[in-house]
Design an enzyme around this catalytic site. Structure first.
Site, PDB file in Angstrom:
ATOM      1  N   GLU A 175      43.169  39.746  34.757  1.00 62.26           N
ATOM      2  CA  GLU A 175      43.012  40.868  35.678  1.00 62.26           C
ATOM      3  C   GLU A 175      43.653  42.099  35.064  1.00 62.26           C
ATOM      4  OE1 GLU A 175      44.940  38.880  38.948  1.00 62.26           O
ATOM      5  OE2 GLU A 175      46.826  39.929  38.637  1.00 62.26           O
ATOM      6  N   HIS A 223      49.290  42.034  43.186  1.00 62.09           N
ATOM      7  CA  HIS A 223      50.173  41.380  42.223  1.00 62.09           C
ATOM      8  C   HIS A 223      51.060  42.439  41.585  1.00 62.09           C
ATOM      9  CE1 HIS A 223      47.279  37.776  41.475  1.00 62.09           C
ATOM     10  NE2 HIS A 223      48.196  37.469  42.375  1.00 62.09           N
TER      11      HIS A 223
END
Lengths: 381, 290
Positions: B209, B247
């Site tokens: 990601e 995150h």
């Protein structure tokens, strides 16, 4: 979490790094009063979180009372890259001989701490790196070793082993390293670190960004935190125990994981849409928590539809479905809800949704198509 | 075969007397994980699900010969617990907690490396070798034994990918969540060589990601060293710059560093196949496996 320059400097001063004499003013009158104590030879510095303040005209120099007044009025009425100015740091002007750069941050690639030093201070360090890379030393520090004497040899080298200067500079490097570690900084920076005409070295500017994960052990920095500078929806989310991200579209994405939420956003983009906000329920959410999440995203007036994307692991689908169905009477009829459920107890979840008059998609692409249709007022399949 | 853990791996649970620790110790045992003991300072009189509880990791290791530990310990105590496990000689440590200060993790990662310890996490569901052992809290029913190795920063995306694979009867050798933090223990690059040496892993799926450069580092490694084919998926192409996307590690720097677009470009240049959508992963795996 960012703090203002004057607060970073307070931390520096607490740790015996010298800073110019100065105080914060919240009004023009206060700026004038502080300036009087400094004989009106002052720097007026807008306190904002955005970078590039100097270039945006956020720092002014005055030499008499009239100038202080005029410049303070100007700065208080200014927006620096969109950020309003509510505080001015009023400081005694300094006789600068040379400007250095000193910073500490994380090297994410090598997973070490990194010390950055440059002789070309006072300007954007990225620019120096691009134009004069030989003017910068970058030193990786193994956190298990900590900062040792040998780490500093490259700095001594770039300063031609000038003993007199190094004797003053090295203690500052060590103190800043102490600040970086002990205040849980993601980044700490002094730019410029100025060598003055009288030979003293002072931090003329300061930047400090704290690791949000360390909030629980950094009370002092938390006291300095200006909540108003946070996005208000994100702040409400945090108070309710969620990570919320405000974006500029019109769909609220509620998911049980950051990765899943990001992928949902990617898929929305492929359909030409974007999210108003994203809310991460994280693992194991209860029906009660889901209801609170819905209340949070509804505080965002940009929201035209709510999309639930749930992949149950430790999260149980029937808990989520229960929360969704109990929230229904609080969601205006004009805001459609679409759901996708997969994983732990999915069938039970889908049954509960069905009783509440909602269909559930099985995969991510399908639910995104459904939300696009719902916003356009079409039938949701 | 599998990597890192199998049926023989003896596992202890640090924090076993806590709610999560106790619950997941039971689930791991039910799955077939060789859980041998728990650790909880001051609670060594108790036993949890028939497992002995010790005050220190050292005692647990001495009495049971454990190889691995999983920590169900709050973020603020994680650093100490990780270091205790490494100091007791364990070579596999899994830290699941989310929200660990990054300076703590930076220290743990570097200390683990110096001691040849594979540290997994933090902010991870753990590691599973289907039908053999799981050291984590993932819902194990979606996993099937097979020949796809999978490494993911995101927990939920690893569930998605595994679910899609298993639905198409494509099993997995080992699935590892490396966690969504900017500093973690093992990274893609640290784990890829292990999959490359595993004769039963025929293809590796890497779920990355935005943020950082771990995917780029992996691309360089794959290009120069890997014999096993790798498929990559990168989440976050729609993420705006400068926003932390849930995150702690998922952030595109102002200027575009760490963007999905850049990562995909680097991976493509290294001749790594990109799955544009999660649902493309099984198709691409099949192409390699057949």
């Amino acid at each position: 979490m960012k703090i203002y320059e004057y607060q970073a400097k307070q931390i520096f001063a607490d740790n015996e790094i010298e800073i110019p004499v100065g105080k914060v003013a919240l009004s023009v009158e206060e700026a004038v009063r502080i300036s009087a104590e400094l004989d009106y030879k002052v720097a007026l510095k807008a306190q904002v979180h955005v970078g590039g303040r100097g270039k945006a005209g956020g720092i002014k120099f005055a030499s008499n009372k009239t100038e202080v007044e005029e410049l303070a009025v100007e700065l208080f009425n200014k927006k620096i890259k969109g950020e309003i100015v509510e505080r001015l740091l009023v400081e005694a002007q300094q006789e600068i001989k040379e400007e250095l750069y000193l910073g500490l941050t994380l090297n994410r690639t090598k997973k070490t701490d990194t010390l950055i030093f440059s002789r070309s201070g006072g300007m954007d360090i990225e620019e120096v790196a691009a134009e004069n890379p030989d003017q910068i030393v970058t030193i990786d520090i193994d956190p298990v070793l900590g900062l040792q004497g040998f780490h500093l040899t490259p700095i001594a080298k770039i300063l031609n082993f000038d003993k007199n200067l190094l004797n003053k500079l090295i203690p500052i490097v060590k103190k800043l390293y102490f600040v970086y570690k002990n205040y849980d900084c993601l980044l700490v920076e002094i730019n410029p670190l100025a060598i003055l005409e009288d030979g003293r070295i002072k931090a003329l500017d300061g930047k400090l960004e704290m690791d949000d994960n360390a909030r629980y052990r950094q009370e002092k920095l938390l006291d300095m935190w200006d909540e108003k500078k946070e996005d208000q929806l994100e702040l409400i989310g945090r108070q309710e125990g969620f990570v919320v991200i405000k974006l500029n579209g019109d769909v609220a994405i509620i998911s049980n994981g950051a990765g899943l939420a990001i992928s949902t956003l990617d898929s929305l983009q492929r359909h030409g849409k974007t999210a108003a906000n994203i809310l991460d329920l994280s693992g194991g959410a209860t029906a009660e928590k889901v209801k609170r999440a819905v209340k949070v995203v509804l505080k965002d007036s940009d929201v035209k539809a709510i999309l639930f994307n749930i992949f149950g692991g430790i999260t149980r689908c029937e808990e989520i479905a229960q929360g969704v169905s109990e929230s229904l009477n609080e969601v205006p009829a004009s805001i459609p809800i679409v759901c996708r459920m997969q994983g732990t107890n999915r069938d039970q979840g889908i049954e509960i949704l069905k009783c509440a008059g909602l269909n559930a998609a099985t995969d991510l692409e399908e639910v995104v198509e459904n939300v696009v249709k719902a916003i356009q007022g079409g039938e949701v399949g | 075969m599998s990597i890192i853990i199998d049926k023989n791996t003896k596992v202890i649970v640090q924090g076993i007397t806590g709610r999560e620790g106790s619950f997941h110790a039971k689930l791991m045992k039910l799955y077939g994980t060789n859980v041998v003991a728990g650790v909880s300072p001051g609670k060594s009189e108790e036993d949890v699900h028939g497992l002995p509880v010790f005050d220190t990791v050292k005692e647990a290791v001495n009495k049971t010969g454990a190889d691995a530990s999983i920590l169900f310990v709050p973020p603020r105590f994680t650093k100490d617990a990780v270091l205790e496990a490494i100091d007791a000689g364990l070579k596999i440590v899994v830290a699941v907690a989310e929200g660990i200060p990054f300076h703590d993790m930076l220290y743990c990662r570097n200390y683990a490396f110096k001691n040849n310890c594979i540290l997994i996490g933090p902010n991870t569901p753990g590691i599973i070798s289907p039908n053999k052992s799981k050291v984590g809290f993932m819902a194990d029913t979606i996993y099937k034994e097979g020949s796809v190795g999978l490494i993911s920063r995101s927990a939920t995306l690893s569930y998605e990918a595994v679910n899609n694979l298993s639905a198409e009867e494509i099993g997995q050798s080992t699935v590892i969540g490396i966690g969504g933090d900017p500093v973690q223990g093992a990274t893609f690059k640290d784990l890829l060589p292990m999959f490359d040496e595993d004769p039963d892993t025929k293809v590796v799926v890497m779920i990355g990601e935005i943020g950082g450069s771990d995917e780029e580092e992996a691309a360089a490694y794959i290009k120069d060293n890997m014999k096993t084919p790798v498929i990559a998926f990168i989440a976050g192409e729609a993420a705006p710059e400068g926003k932390r996307m849930g995150h702690a590690g998922a952030i595109v720097s102002p200027g575009g560093e760490g963007s999905a677009e850049y990562k995909k470009q680097v991976l493509t240049e290294a001749k790594i196949e990109i799955a544009e959508k999660l649902t493309d992963i099984p198709t691409l795996c099949k192409k390699i496996l057949n």
